[in-house]
Design an enzyme around this catalytic site. Structure first.
Site, PDB file in Angstrom:
ATOM      1  N   CYS A  16      39.029   9.037 -39.809  1.00 33.37           N
ATOM      2  CA  CYS A  16      38.128  10.597 -39.856  1.00 33.37           C
ATOM      3  C   CYS A  16      39.051  11.190 -40.693  1.00 33.37           C
ATOM      4  O   CYS A  16      40.023  10.482 -40.870  1.00 33.37           O
ATOM      5  CB  CYS A  16      38.015  11.141 -38.586  1.00 33.37           C
ATOM      6  SG  CYS A  16      36.608  10.863 -37.677  1.00 33.37           S
ATOM      7  N   GLY A  42      37.486   7.675 -44.060  1.00 30.24           N
ATOM      8  CA  GLY A  42      36.474   6.576 -43.233  1.00 30.24           C
ATOM      9  C   GLY A  42      35.075   7.691 -44.669  1.00 30.24           C
ATOM     10  O   GLY A  42      34.962   8.270 -45.227  1.00 30.24           O
ATOM     11  N   ASN A 121      39.543  14.427 -36.229  1.00 33.56           N
ATOM     12  CA  ASN A 121      40.299  13.230 -35.864  1.00 33.56           C
ATOM     13  C   ASN A 121      40.805  12.549 -35.439  1.00 33.56           C
ATOM     14  O   ASN A 121      42.114  13.914 -34.636  1.00 33.56           O
ATOM     15  CB  ASN A 121      41.131  13.698 -37.679  1.00 33.56           C
ATOM     16  CG  ASN A 121      41.687  12.307 -38.193  1.00 33.56           C
ATOM     17  OD1 ASN A 121      42.896  12.608 -38.671  1.00 33.56           O
ATOM     18  ND2 ASN A 121      41.685  11.574 -37.290  1.00 33.56           N
ATOM     19  N   GLY A 122      41.108  11.684 -34.529  1.00 28.73           N
ATOM     20  CA  GLY A 122      41.657  11.322 -33.146  1.00 28.73           C
ATOM     21  C   GLY A 122      40.769  10.979 -32.352  1.00 28.73           C
ATOM     22  O   GLY A 122      39.459  10.494 -32.549  1.00 28.73           O
ATOM     23  N   TYR A 262      49.378   2.817 -44.237  1.00 25.62           N
ATOM     24  CA  TYR A 262      48.231   1.966 -44.393  1.00 25.62           C
ATOM     25  C   TYR A 262      47.334   3.334 -44.655  1.00 25.62           C
ATOM     26  O   TYR A 262      47.079   3.255 -45.963  1.00 25.62           O
ATOM     27  CB  TYR A 262      47.856   0.701 -43.665  1.00 25.62           C
ATOM     28  CG  TYR A 262      46.496   0.484 -44.363  1.00 25.62           C
ATOM     29  CD1 TYR A 262      46.310  -0.107 -45.106  1.00 25.62           C
ATOM     30  CD2 TYR A 262      45.353   0.609 -43.251  1.00 25.62           C
ATOM     31  CE1 TYR A 262      45.263  -0.507 -45.669  1.00 25.62           C
ATOM     32  CE2 TYR A 262      44.406   0.110 -43.641  1.00 25.62           C
ATOM     33  CZ  TYR A 262      43.439  -0.480 -44.988  1.00 25.62           C
ATOM     34  OH  TYR A 262      42.607  -0.573 -44.901  1.00 25.62           O
TER      35      TYR A 262
END
Ligand code: SF4
Length: 485
Positions: A16, A42, A121-122, A262
């Protein structure tokens, strides 16, 4: 929906990106730009919620890329107002791989003191238990997403304001969360006590923005103010500016080290460090830890590029673009046929034969997950006439799944979970294979003395198997934690 691609199956995926803004006219347009900059986090779907004093709350949630949905005038006209939040998703919790529109965030709830929208997000590691309890007590869930629990917990709270209710709700939640939320007038940003996922604050004229990464502030011309601290909640309004609270018991931060390797964009700044520079430094460390005689250092594009530059610089071996990426493949084959799908990585990557032929080649990649892509790339390089192929990997072996908001295959599917480094080398059929050490990675990320094993400075669970938050739901489903040494 953008097509799944065989190449993408062999990468961990951040799930996300979140963005919010207050105090600007046409806030939704800024959110669309911010989400566009966060698209790498995302690609399945995105959504925007706005509030306008006359038109109230409005939202749009769509499958596919931001640029294909939130650039059209007919959509953006429905999203007026000076405050907005948005979300781009790749599914982790919720309907993985087959997202339903009801799982697309931001989520919205009408509470007794007004509406609230929220984007997360998570991953909430105790979501199953929370959800069960909430449903037993009468909550009616609209989605299969773990993030919706937060709205229901807020609805049940006796807090007098929405930020109070959010604090209370988030104290019951375990796992990793960066959240942006909004009321009619306030933009709210929160990071979990360990600060696993990122969240930054920016200033744009009289307005304020919150974003997963600084690259999303750059695109709208906002000034990067600071990172939201682990465990911090900011409540921002146009009139009163930024108010900061620390509602959780303080803990030592454990930011996700894989963001450096990354997930984050190389032009973002994390923890005061350029992501690009950290990746370049990983290449330097790798060259020191795992030197090899060769003629050419090639990145596996695009994410291996900064580390390959660092490797080449440190080793003195020439750098070259031995593999070239086709940027447009995802747009060309909307529905790949079986025959095209079987072409695998060749759709996306091609070998620069003239450069490779007869050379001893070092390939630098960011990670090895299942190893399927690495094998195919090795074949392509050998087909092009390389004399030797050496893999150098800019992260330690990925041997454990992530439960904090990153899509990882089950443990059995991770190459490093079942094979030693030597076995992996043999399996991939390369002349040599070396991963950066955990200490080398920490050094590259700015920790001069490496990893503090007693109190690791980052989350590195996917490499070490040491999970900073107990993944309660997964343990209930039979996941076996690493035995204490
Ligand atoms: S387990 Fe790995 S990918 Fe997940 S948060 Fe920790 S370091 Fe990041």
């Amino acid at each position: 929906m953008p097509p799944a691609h065989p190449f993408d199956d062999d990468k961990l995926k951040e799930e996300c990106g979140i963005f919010g803004i207050v105090g600007v006219s046409d806030a939704a347009n800024f959110v669309a730009l911010g989400l566009h900059a966060l698209q790498h986090r995302g690609q399945e779907a995105g959504g925007i919620v706005v509030h306008h004093p006359e038109h109230g709350f409005n939202s749009a949630r769509r499958f596919g890329y931001v640029r294909d949905n939130f650039t059209s005038q007919s959509v953006m006209e429905t999203l007026p107002g000076p405050i907005a939040i948005g979300h781009v998703r790749y599914s982790t919790a919720g309907s993985k791989g087959s997202t339903a529109i009801r799982d697309v965030q931001p989520f919205f709830g009408e509470l007794s003191m007004g509406g609230v929208a929220l984007a997360h997000n998570g991953n909430i590691t105790n979501a199953n238990a929370l959800r069960r309890e909430l449903i037993e007590r009468g909550s009616i869930f609209q989605s299969s997403s773990d993030s919706e629990c937060i709205i229901h917990l807020m609805a049940r709270s006796m807090g007098r304001s929405i930020p109070d209710r959010m604090e209370e709700a988030l104290r019951k939640v375990e796992g990793a969360f960066s959240v942006v939320a909004m009321t009619r007038t306030k933009l709210i940003g929160v990071r979990d006590p360990l600060g696993v996922r990122p969240l930054v604050l920016g200033k744009l004229g009289d307005g304020w923005a919150l974003a997963s990464e600084t690259c999303a502030l750059d695109i709208i011309g906002a000034e990067f103010e600071r990172e939201i601290a682990p465990g911090e909640m900011v409540v921002i309004s146009e009139k009163e500016g930024v108010a900061s609270h620390f509602p959780f018991r303080p803990q030592k931060p454990r930011f996700c080290i894989f963001e450096h390797v990354y997930f984050s964009r190389p032009d973002s700044i994390i923890g005061g460090r350029s992501v690009y520079e950290t990746r370049r430094q990983i290449g330097v460390e790798l060259a020191r830890e795992a030197p090899v005689e060769a003629d050419l250092v090639c990145p596996v594009p695009d994410s291996g590029t900064p580390a390959a530059i660092g490797f080449a610089h440190e080793s003195g071996i020439p750098y070259g673009m031995g593999i070239v990426r086709n940027q447009y493949v995802g747009r060309t084959f909307i529905e790949p046929t079986e025959q095209i799908r079987n072409m695998g990585v060749r759709l996306k990557l091609n070998v620069n034969r003239a450069l490779i032929k007869g050379k001893r080649v070092i390939l630098v990649d960011d990670s090895v997950v299942r190893g399927t892509t690495s094998r195919k790339i090795k074949e392509m390089i050998l087909d092009a006439g390389a004399a030797e192929v050496h893999f150098r990997i800019a992260s330690p072996p990925t041997a454990w799944p992530c439960f904090y908001g990153v899509d990882t295959p089950q443990r059995e599917k991770l190459l490093a979970a079942t094979m030693s480094e030597d076995e992996m080398r043999e399996h991939l059929g390369v002349d040599s294979l070396k991963f950066i050490s955990l200490n080398g990675l920490y050094r590259a990320a700015g920790e001069a003395s490496g990893r503090n094993d007693a109190h690791p400075q980052y989350c590195d669970a996917c490499f070490s198997g040491e999970y900073p938050v107990r993944p309660a739901d997964m343990i209930d489903q039979g996941f076996q934690m690493k035995a204490a040494e």
